[in-house]
Design a protein around this motif. Structure first.
Motif, PDB file in Angstrom:
ATOM      1  N   HIS A  65       0.834  -1.191   0.000  1.00 24.93           N
ATOM      2  CA  HIS A  65       0.000   0.000   0.000  1.00 24.93           C
ATOM      3  C   HIS A  65       0.870   1.242   0.000  1.00 24.93           C
ATOM      4  O   HIS A  65       1.949   1.242   0.579  1.00 24.93           O
ATOM      5  N   CYS A  76       1.368  -5.142   2.558  1.00 26.88           N
ATOM      6  CA  CYS A  76       0.044  -5.357   3.132  1.00 26.88           C
ATOM      7  C   CYS A  76       0.170  -6.313   4.304  1.00 26.88           C
ATOM      8  O   CYS A  76       0.788  -7.355   4.211  1.00 26.88           O
ATOM      9  N   ALA A  77      -0.445  -5.920   5.429  1.00 27.55           N
ATOM     10  CA  ALA A  77      -0.320  -6.715   6.645  1.00 27.55           C
ATOM     11  C   ALA A  77      -1.518  -7.631   6.849  1.00 27.55           C
ATOM     12  O   ALA A  77      -1.529  -8.459   7.741  1.00 27.55           O
ATOM     13  N   ASP A  78      -2.533  -7.475   6.045  1.00 23.64           N
ATOM     14  CA  ASP A  78      -3.774  -8.198   6.268  1.00 23.64           C
ATOM     15  C   ASP A  78      -4.302  -8.706   4.940  1.00 23.64           C
ATOM     16  O   ASP A  78      -4.809  -7.948   4.140  1.00 23.64           O
ATOM     17  N   CYS A  81      -7.837  -7.613   3.995  1.00 22.04           N
ATOM     18  CA  CYS A  81      -8.295  -6.228   4.105  1.00 22.04           C
ATOM     19  C   CYS A  81      -9.073  -5.796   2.876  1.00 22.04           C
ATOM     20  O   CYS A  81      -9.985  -4.993   2.963  1.00 22.04           O
ATOM     21  N   HIS A  82      -8.727  -6.325   1.714  1.00 23.69           N
ATOM     22  CA  HIS A  82      -9.356  -5.825   0.497  1.00 23.69           C
ATOM     23  C   HIS A  82     -10.760  -6.358   0.313  1.00 23.69           C
ATOM     24  O   HIS A  82     -11.554  -5.759  -0.388  1.00 23.69           O
ATOM     25  N   ILE A  87      -9.249   0.272   4.211  1.00 24.22           N
ATOM     26  CA  ILE A  87      -7.951   0.040   4.813  1.00 24.22           C
ATOM     27  C   ILE A  87      -7.615   1.248   5.666  1.00 24.22           C
ATOM     28  O   ILE A  87      -7.702   2.382   5.207  1.00 24.22           O
ATOM     29  N   GLU A 100      -1.699  -1.589  10.190  1.00 18.29           N
ATOM     30  CA  GLU A 100      -2.802  -1.652   9.238  1.00 18.29           C
ATOM     31  C   GLU A 100      -3.956  -2.407   9.878  1.00 18.29           C
ATOM     32  O   GLU A 100      -3.765  -3.442  10.491  1.00 18.29           O
TER      33      GLU A 100
HETATM   34 ZN   LIG Z   1      -3.711  -4.396   3.091  1.00  9.16          ZN
END
Ligand SMILES: [Zn+2]
Ligand SMILES: [Zn+2]
Length: 139
Positions: A65, A76-78, A81-82, A87, A100
């Motif tokens: 990101h 991206c840590a997750d 998330c998308h 976010i 995040e």
């Molecule tokens: Zn992410």
């Protein structure tokens, strides 16, 4: 078949994309494109454009990101998330750490607002600036 869930590296990345994502994965704080270039010179990357192209693809795929307010990038840590569409990043101005997260309450409210106004949301990125709990404790 066993699969590691931490920092899954997609197998279809170019060498440059893999190097850039690997650098972001190991960074304790967001990195600018020039920080990344500096860290990857020993790997043979010389031109900012090589880093920018790799970053574009990684951001497009949601693997990284861009933090607008810092003009810097994070991995991206997750991985989910998308799917949630929103976010959020909590950016500590003390130590530079970025967390995040996604928040269902904010997203629900945003969804209601979008429904009421007829605005079609493509993506939402929140950047929350402040001090993390660790930095507050140390102060
Ligand atoms: Zn992410
Ligand atoms: Zn901090």
């Amino acid at each position: 078949m066993t699969m590691a869930h931490d920092h899954v590296m997609p197998t279809d990345l170019t060498r440059n994309q893999e190097l850039v994502l690997g650098t972001l994965n190991h960074a304790p704080a967001p990195l600018s494109a020039y920080d990344i270039l500096d860290l990857l010179r020993s790997e043979g990357l010389r031109a900012p454009l090589q880093v920018y192209r790799a970053l574009d693809k990684l951001v497009e795929r949601g693997l990284a990101h861009r933090l607008e307010s810092l003009n810097a990038f994070v991995a991206c840590a997750d991985e989910h998330c998308h799917r949630k569409g929103l976010i959020a990043f909590a950016i500590c101005e003390g130590c530079g750490k970025v967390d995040e997260f996604a928040d269902a309450v904010i997203e629900e409210r945003l969804g209601k607002w979008a429904g009421a106004t007829g605005f079609k949301v493509e993506r939402t990125t929140m950047e929350i600036r402040g001090k993390c709990a660790e930095c507050l404790k140390a102060a």
